[in-house]
Design an enzyme around this catalytic site. Structure first.
Site, PDB file in Angstrom:
ATOM      1  CG  ASP A  78      -1.625  -1.290   1.484  1.00 11.73           C
ATOM      2  OD1 ASP A  78      -2.135  -1.885   0.526  1.00 11.73           O
ATOM      3  OD2 ASP A  78      -1.660  -1.725   2.656  1.00 11.73           O
TER       4      ASP A  78
ATOM      5  CD  GLU B  92      -8.804  -2.750  -0.844  1.00  5.19           C
ATOM      6  OE1 GLU B  92      -9.130  -2.830   0.342  1.00  5.19           O
ATOM      7  OE2 GLU B  92      -8.099  -3.595  -1.416  1.00  5.19           O
TER       8      GLU B  92
END
Length: 374
Positions: free
Chosen positions: A61, A273
């Site tokens: 991420d 997301e």
């Protein structure tokens, strides 16, 4: 970064790529070599377009920014915690954050030197948090640096927190309570040309966004019907001190090319997301992960609140289940930071961050990237 309650086999996840859109707007089929790698999780290093930025620890991420004339990366720190149940992302039981940095001119170089600045914030130093330090982001204002992060509170509800530092490399000191009115996961900060900062956030399934459909938290998951608009990510302008929302969070609408909201069944294009926003030639580009269909998609709009019209795919599926990215401009070029599971051999919860150049075409569209060589 979030995770489905019952993990789909990688092959099934890839098989879903053909569902949810009309033929006119369907996402492109997964190239055969990509499909094979996803299914087998046996890819060799020479089959990837890029190699991991660091291999001494697991990272995912990656949120990248240029601070003080250097590229700083704020990723999740994956660990093998011994948890065996998938649950609601239980295997992703991160306990701290590390900051990494590298010289701007080294982004396109193989084996570039990357500095690990160590653990800059730990779970035990966040008074309100109980577990799961998922995907963070960072911002700067007036020489002070802010780390935004999600974590579950003592009741198991995801909230967003903020920590401060006088240096982009930390260490960061967390505020004693989460941001008022915050929920879900994946905070991403965008600074507009007028100096305003906007925080984008949200993630379905393990990210709990579906539990806030009524405006307050409910234990039961509530998803829209297949013919209803998909759940929307959220955005709010930040307060002057960067510690709170300056307004109530709003829905970020993502539309199709006819101006209608993407539907809940449109899994190739709807938001899952990993929101991110960048600005190019006066246009706002909202990019995000489609989750169970494994794309990084993007949509464009005329202001930071949207609405945004879906335009296409930035990144095809990677090795592993989740996809989460950031986009940053460095000395006139654009770069995509992302992750896959190369160094763990395909374990979805043990990932490594990568970077590759991102190209805007002359018409403003983004050239689709494949994470594997032909």
């Amino acid at each position: 970064m979030s995770y489905r309650k019952t993990l789909l086999p990688l092959a099934l996840g890839a098989a879903l790529l053909g569902t949810g859109c009309s033929d006119k707007n369907a996402a492109p089929e997964t190239p055969q070599n990509t499909q094979s790698l996803i299914n087998s999780a046996s890819a060799k290093p020479e089959q990837f377009i890029n190699q991991p930025l660091v291999t001494h620890r697991y990272t995912a991420d990656p949120a990248a920014h240029v601070f003080n004339d250097r590229v700083y990366i704020y990723p999740s720190h994956d660990i093998d915690s011994g948890i065996t149940s998938d649950g609601e992302g239980d295997k992703f039981d991160m306990k701290d954050y590390h900051v990494f940095s590298m010289a701007k001119n080294s982004l396109a170089q193989p084996n570039a030197e990357v500095t690990d600045h160590g653990a800059v914030l730990k779970l035990e130093d966040i008074p309100w948090a109980s577990r799961q330090l998922w995907a963070p982001d960072a911002a700067e204002k007036n020489g002070q640096f802010f780390l935004y992060f999600p974590a579950k509170d003592k009741d198991g509800i995801f909230r967003l927190g903020v920590a401060r530092s006088n240096s982009p490399s930390g260490p960061f000191a967390a505020e004693p309570t989460p941001m008022d009115g915050s929920f879900s996961i994946d905070p991403a900060v965008f600074k507009d040309d007028d100096g305003s900062h906007y925080l984008y956030f949200g993630g379905i399934w393990g990210g709990q966004l579906q539990r806030w459909a009524s405006g307050s938290y409910e234990e039961e998951d509530k998803y829209p019907a297949s013919n209803q608009p998909a759940l929307s990510p959220k955005v709010a302008r930040l307060s002057d001190d960067m510690l709170q929302f300056a307004e109530a969070p709003r829905d970020v609408q993502i539309l199709d090319n006819t101006g209608n909201p993407l539907l809940g069944s449109d899994s190739n294009r709807r938001f899952f997301e990993g929101a991110w926003l960048h600005k190019y030639n006066g246009k706002y580009y909202f990019s995000y992960s489609t989750g169970d269909t494994h794309y990084i998609a993007y949509a464009t709009g005329d202001n930071p609140y949207g609405p945004f019209t879906h335009q296409g795919i930035i990144l095809m599926p990677v090795l592993g289940w989740t996809t989460h990215h950031s986009i940053v401009q460095v000395d006139g070029k654009w770069f995509l930071f992302y992750h896959d599971s190369q160094i763990s051999g395909g374990k979805t919860y043990l990932r490594n961050m990568k970077v590759t150049e991102l190209i805007h075409n002359d018409d403003g569209s983004i050239r689709t990237l494949d994470a594997y060589l032909d």
